[in-house]
Design an enzyme around this catalytic site. Structure first.
Site, PDB file in Angstrom:
ATOM      1  N   GLU A  58      -7.377  -1.535   2.755  1.00  0.00           N
ATOM      2  CA  GLU A  58      -8.335  -2.530   2.265  1.00  0.00           C
ATOM      3  C   GLU A  58      -7.947  -3.915   2.775  1.00  0.00           C
ATOM      4  O   GLU A  58      -6.771  -4.309   2.755  1.00  0.00           O
ATOM      5  CB  GLU A  58      -8.321  -2.531   0.731  1.00  0.00           C
ATOM      6  CG  GLU A  58      -9.235  -3.560   0.093  1.00  0.00           C
ATOM      7  CD  GLU A  58      -9.164  -3.551  -1.432  1.00  0.00           C
ATOM      8  OE1 GLU A  58     -10.073  -4.118  -2.062  1.00  0.00           O
ATOM      9  OE2 GLU A  58      -8.199  -2.968  -1.993  1.00  0.00           O
ATOM     10  N   LYS A 145     -17.846  -3.207  -0.721  1.00  0.00           N
ATOM     11  CA  LYS A 145     -17.357  -2.851  -2.052  1.00  0.00           C
ATOM     12  C   LYS A 145     -18.391  -3.243  -3.109  1.00  0.00           C
ATOM     13  O   LYS A 145     -18.829  -4.390  -3.185  1.00  0.00           O
ATOM     14  CB  LYS A 145     -16.029  -3.564  -2.298  1.00  0.00           C
ATOM     15  CG  LYS A 145     -15.250  -3.109  -3.521  1.00  0.00           C
ATOM     16  CD  LYS A 145     -13.886  -3.796  -3.513  1.00  0.00           C
ATOM     17  CE  LYS A 145     -12.994  -3.324  -4.642  1.00  0.00           C
ATOM     18  NZ  LYS A 145     -11.652  -3.972  -4.574  1.00  0.00           N
ATOM     19  N   CYS A 179     -10.649   0.860  -3.033  1.00  0.00           N
ATOM     20  CA  CYS A 179      -9.798   0.542  -4.177  1.00  0.00           C
ATOM     21  C   CYS A 179     -10.380   1.088  -5.482  1.00  0.00           C
ATOM     22  O   CYS A 179     -10.647   2.272  -5.585  1.00  0.00           O
ATOM     23  CB  CYS A 179      -9.530  -0.963  -4.223  1.00  0.00           C
ATOM     24  SG  CYS A 179      -7.979  -1.404  -5.058  1.00  0.00           S
TER      25      CYS A 179
END
EC number: 3.5.5.1
Length: 339
Positions: A58, A145, A179
């Protein structure tokens, strides 16, 4: 560089064995060109080992701002925080843009599928993004995200349903969750419904508990999970005043671990194939037998024979959500004529 959104392969993988590599390494903070050069070295090394898929952590491009203050506090606004954001914004990349062109070139030159974590800037809003590239040097597309975590929400925008791709490729169906998106059951279900087989999980979470989440997802989704996390020491970050940590990190020595990695590759049958590595930067490589996907789904297919759509059903909105829509005079005239 060319782009391809959700291009179907319409077939089975050309080989039942795919060699995949995770890169566990630190960003070169506040220096995107140096970070790209570091990425290049790892991609070349992975390709030399015969890898067909290379996955980065990430925010590898642009950096995960661990410990950054940004002057944040309830009702607090200050010049120090604004200038920190200015520097962070400068390290982010435009998509498409020259850095994306460079990454596509690296993927093509090394004949690999590449999944790269990056901080994307769209105007002055930043997004935590996963970028996808093909061995033909194509930029396939991106995933933004959906839900930044905690104070990430103060510096990153939220993605929408228009960027949740799963690419049908000769090495398997490829997608990503970033994540703590991996803790969102409905998002995982959307990926499973798209047939994901190579489930990439770029992350900043190096905790031991994270390993349990990755194991669960591999079994739940009947897919290979490739979790890539940065390994960072305090000395990998700039010194004061260029990089201002919270007090806990300020007490650390230069060789103290700030992000401990934990990158891991897990099979659909729940077998840990490589990692986790909590020790250093480096590559984690495993050979993936794609036949394990079918083997795993004999007993459990969460969006197939082990689902109950008559009781539980998910609807996914894939339309882009933009704050402003402009209608041209021509479009307006055509619309008026149809009334």
């Amino acid at each position: 560089m060319s782009t391809s959104e959700n291009t179907p392969f319409n077939g089975v993988a050309s080989s039942t064995i795919v060699r995949a590599t995770i890169v566990q390494a630190s960003t070169v903070y506040n220096d995107t060109p140096a970070t790209l050069e570091k990425a290049n070295k790892f991609i070349v090394e992975a390709a030399s080992k015969g890898s067909e898929l290379v996955v980065f952590p990430e925010a590898f491009i642009g950096g995960y701002p661990r410990g950054f203050r940004f002057g944040l506090g309830v009702g607090v606004h200050n010049e120090e925080g604004r200038d920190e954001f200015r520097k962070y914004h400068a390290s982010a990349i435009k998509v498409p843009g020259p850095e994306v062109e460079k990454l596509a070139e690296l993927a093509g030159k090394n004949n690999v599928y590449l999944v790269m974590g990056a901080i994307e800037k769209d105007g002055y809003t930043l997004y935590c993004t996963a970028l996808f590239f093909s061995p033909q040097g194509q930029f396939l597309g991106k995933h933004r995200k959906l839900m930044p975590t905690s104070l990430e929400r103060c510096i990153w925008g939220q993605g929408d349903g228009s960027t949740i791709p799963v690419y049908d490729t000769p090495i398997g169906k490829l997608g990503a969750a970033i994540c703590w998106e991996n803790r969102m059951p409905l998002y995982r279900t959307a990926l499973y419904a798209k047939g994901i087989e190579l489930y990439c999980a770029p992350t900043a979470d190096g905790s031991k508990e994270w390993q349990s989440s990755m194991l669960h997802i591999a079994i739940e989704g009947g897919c290979f999970v490739l979790s890539a996390c940065q390994f960072c020491l305090r000395k990998d970050f700039p010194d004061h005043p260029d990089y201002l940590f919270t007090d806990w990190y300020d007490d650390k020595e230069p060789d103290s671990i700030v992000s401990q990695g934990g990158s891991v590759i897990i099979s659909p049958l729940g077998q840990v194939l490589a990692g986790p590595n909590f020790e250093s930067e480096g590559l984690i490589t495993a050979d993936l037998d794609l036949g394990d996907v079918a083997r795993a789904k004999l007993y459990f297919d969460s969006v197939g024979h082990y689902s109950r759509p008559d009781v539980l059903h998910l609807t996914v909105n894939e339309h882009p959500k933009k704050p402003v829509t402009f209608i041209s005079k021509v479009e307006k005239a055509e619309d008026d004529s149809n009334k």
